[in-house]
Design a protein around this motif. Structure first.
Motif, short mmCIF file in Angstrom:
data_model
loop_
_atom_site.label_atom_id
_atom_site.label_comp_id
_atom_site.label_asym_id
_atom_site.label_seq_id
_atom_site.Cartn_x
_atom_site.Cartn_y
_atom_site.Cartn_z
N ILE A 312 0.84 -1.20 0.00
CA ILE A 312 0.00 0.00 0.00
C ILE A 312 0.88 1.25 0.00
O ILE A 312 0.68 2.18 -0.79
N CYS A 315 2.63 1.72 -3.36
CA CYS A 315 1.69 2.18 -4.38
C CYS A 315 1.35 3.65 -4.16
O CYS A 315 1.27 4.43 -5.11
N MET B 124 -10.30 1.65 1.67
CA MET B 124 -9.82 1.21 0.35
C MET B 124 -10.35 2.13 -0.74
O MET B 124 -9.63 2.52 -1.66
N VAL B 127 -8.36 5.34 -0.82
CA VAL B 127 -7.05 5.18 -1.47
C VAL B 127 -7.23 5.12 -2.99
O VAL B 127 -6.49 5.76 -3.75
N VAL B 138 -5.38 -2.17 -5.00
CA VAL B 138 -5.71 -1.73 -3.64
C VAL B 138 -6.47 -2.83 -2.90
O VAL B 138 -6.16 -3.16 -1.75
N ALA B 141 -4.29 -5.75 -2.00
CA ALA B 141 -3.56 -5.45 -0.76
C ALA B 141 -4.50 -5.59 0.43
O ALA B 141 -4.12 -6.12 1.47
N GLY B 142 -5.77 -5.15 0.25
CA GLY B 142 -6.77 -5.29 1.30
C GLY B 142 -7.00 -6.76 1.64
O GLY B 142 -7.15 -7.13 2.81
#
Lengths: 343, 337
Positions: A312, A315, B124, B127, B138, B141-142
């Motif tokens: 995260i 990114c 999320m 972001v 994203v 990654a979550g």
């Protein structure tokens, strides 16, 4: 100096060095490499050896991402490759011979090529978005691997096969040598010929590339076949290292590690620009991070949390919005802003 | 790429969709037809298949998937994707199980779990929206973050012994004859009804469709694009935590490996239900039908007995593929070449 600071490999390499030093602080013998029974031993060698499958898969993923694609199926492909090769050895009349191991490897490689060709077909010939096209194999792939192994964990004992993941040659683990060779060949093929530039141009704009006379479709197809091949060899390493095929857990979450390695290495997820060395550094950072978590005494279960947070943060730092915010703060308004790299 | 385009538009987006007028309902009706055909085939092949309870069991066994598919429909309608839902389900189950074990009040636990899920989704979404990062990276990654947090809570399975949860697990709501449903089914259908209302009767719902139809046009029309995009991920997160609670009612435990791969089932259900992955077209009732189709595949495999469970994953993958190819056919006709 400022050129060095702006080089895109500076930060990843710095992060890797800091991680290694952090480990050295906690364990005094961390950076030492010693020779034992003619083999090299040490934490650094372990990091390379355990990271070899990730390095290989990240290598394939780099080219796929450079063409503005993504391959979510690599973990499933690795599981299938391990399953077919172990199943072949398990059911062959002479399970310990070199010839059986060689045939098993060949079968796994062909399976990887075929699965990669399938992904490439869906993306380049049918025109499905890469994430969805590879999602199909990600969904069905572990089912296929379980079908091959009949839902069991297939254990094999074949010394030649075991050598792929756990053997040594000239004092070095064979898996490291395989990964290094794959890296060298890919680097030569893409950077000493026009292939790398062609892949980047397809990543920037497939339609324009086609109009300029490139066979964009074949290039797209090829990167997925290559990714399938890399995943299959990585699957062989994983199953050979534990001398068993585990359809459920082999290569689990490895697609995340691979994408993470590529992103840390400075390759843009939007395609059109890639760095193989960056990917290598990225993969090493991830493996070192995993080792660090163990060294620091954090429960290993927390590794996933660490990795997710790192992806995260990386990114966020890579996003153009964050860059604008950062550069606005750093440089005076009068200075002309740098031209944007192909977004 | 024009200045106004925030994300690169897919090259193959149809300039004018073929799914106009009544044809809009075609993919969803095709799925309904497929479901009815499979049910009829089951009735011919297996004695006892043709009963109301077999149909109701489809709902009872898939309450959590229905709720997940509802949230996923919102996200996919905007042209996004949420890969984190399976992990958020597992995280919700773990939080609920751990807190119940610590002696918390079940009502407080449920409220806290729902808040956690919604917040996770909203973060999320923020972001994705603020930093303009692709939704899949994203939410991937979550996926790992939520799954990792499960392991941090506990590596072992936690049994739920709370009287409220066990009573919800065992409760049966009788219908006509000897038919019955579980309380979870009522909750799931309620979620579907609310989603249906929101998508078709509110300004928010119309904005969701407008974003999927073309984000820059929606922006130019002055719609609240950023807010809506963040909210759909919040909705998906909320739905995931509701699904987590329903899954807890169903399994009465929390296990960090639970619901692995459930995000794929949810995406498959939405796609099979006729929602276009490029966004803009689709119905929440279609997603419900999609869940029923996936459920009946499972029923077939359990009725057959000789087929092993991993066939389910292969068949779901194949169904997903067939429907994606069908979508491609639908949209290709008007593609500009």
């Amino acid at each position: 100096m400022s050129a060095l600071l702006r080089h895109r490999l500076t930060w990843p390499v710095l992060a890797l060095v800091l991680l290694l030093l952090l480990n050295q602080l906690f364990r005094a013998d961390f950076l030492s490499v010693r020779v034992q029974d003619g083999h090299l031993y040490g934490s650094l060698i372990d990091i390379l050896r355990n990271g070899a499958p990730t390095i290989l898969i990240a290598l394939g993923m780099t080219l796929v991402i450079a063409s503005r694609g993504i391959d979510l199926s690599v973990g499933a492909v690795a599981a299938i490759a391990g399953a077919v090769s172990c199943m072949y050895i398990y059911s062959s009349p002479d399970p310990a011979s070199l010839q059986t191991a060689a045939t098993a490897v060949a079968i796994a490689v062909v399976a990887g090529l075929a699965l990669g060709a399938w992904n490439g077909f869906l993306v380049s010939a049918i025109g499905i978005q890469p994430i969805i096209a590879t999602l199909v194999l990600m969904t069905a792939g572990r089912g296929l691997a379980q079908l091959v192994t009949d839902g069991q964990i297939i254990s094999v004992s074949n010394d030649s096969y075991q050598a792929i993941g756990a053997g040594y040659f000239l004092g070095l683990p064979i898996s490291i040598l395989i990964a290094a060779a794959a890296f060298g060949i890919t680097g030569l093929l893409t950077r000493r010929t026009a292939l790398g530039t062609l892949i980047e141009s397809v990543g920037i704009n497939p339609v324009a590339s086609r109009l300029a006379g490139l066979d964009a479709r074949t290039i797209t197809w090829t990167v997925y076949v290559f990714s399938g091949l890399c995943a299959a060899v990585a699957g062989l390493m994983i199953s050979s290292n534990v001398t068993a095929a585990d359809a459920n857990n082999a290569g689990l979450y490895i697609e995340m590690d691979a994408i993470l390695a590529v992103v840390i290495g400075g390759t843009s997820l939007a395609g059109g620009r890639y760095s193989l060395v960056g990917t290598l550094v990225g993969a090493l950072i991830i493996q070192t991070l995993t080792t660090t978590v163990y060294t620091l005494g954090v429960p290993p279960e927390a590794t996933l949390v660490f990795k997710a947070l790192v992806v995260i943060i990386v990114c966020l730092l890579q996003s153009s919005r964050a860059r604008t915010l950062l550069s606005r703060r750093r440089r005076p308004v009068t200075e002309p802003s740098r031209p944007k790299v192909a977004a | 790429m024009s200045v106004l385009t925030r994300t690169p538009a897919p090259l193959d987006r149809p300039r004018m969709s073929p799914l106009r007028g009544k044809a809009r309902y075609a993919p969803t009706l095709a799925t309904l037809g497929l479901f009815l055909a499979m049910f009829a085939a089951g009735a011919v092949m297996y004695p006892g298949f043709l009963s109301g309870q077999v149909f109701l069991n489809l709902l009872i066994d898939n309450t959590f998937l229905i709720v997940l598919a509802v949230g996923m429909t919102f996200v996919i309608l905007t042209g996004g994707i949420d890969l984190s839902v399976g992990s958020v389900v597992a995280l919700s189950m773990m939080i609920a199980a751990a807190l119940l074990q610590a002696g918390w009040n079940p009502a407080a636990v449920i409220v806290l779990v729902l808040l956690t899920g919604a917040t996770f989704g909203l973060l999320m979404g923020l972001v994705i929206q603020v930093f303009e990062i692709q939704p899949f990276i994203v939410t991937l990654a979550g996926l790992f973050l939520a799954r990792g947090l499960c392991y941090v809570i506990s590596v072992d399975s936690i049994t739920v012994t709370d009287p409220f949860f066990t009573s919800m697990a065992q409760a049966r709501i009788p219908l006509v004859g000897r038919l019955f449903v579980s309380p979870g089914v009522v909750i799931a259908l309620l979620v579907v009804a609310v989603a249906f209302y929101v998508l078709h009767q509110t300004r928010f719902g119309r904005t969701v469709y407008a974003i999927g139809g073309g984000e820059s046009s929606a922006l130019l029309m002055g719609l609240a694009v950023p807010r809506t995009k963040v909210l759909v991920y919040g909705i998906s997160g909320l739905c995931s935590s509701i699904a987590g609670i329903l899954f807890s009612f169903y399994s009465l435990s929390g296990y960090s490996l639970a619901a692995t791969g459930l995000e794929l089932d949810a995406i498959a259900a939405v796609v099979v239900g006729g929602t276009l992955l490029t966004g803009g077209y689709g119905y929440v009732l279609g997603s419900l039908t999609g869940v029923l189709v996936l459920g009946i595949v499972q029923t077939f495999i359990s009725y057959e007995g000789t087929l092993s469970s991993w066939w389910t994953r292969i068949v779901i993958g194949a169904l997903l593929l067939v429907f994606i190819l069908l979508q491609k056919l639908f949209t290709r006709k008007v593609r500009l070449t």
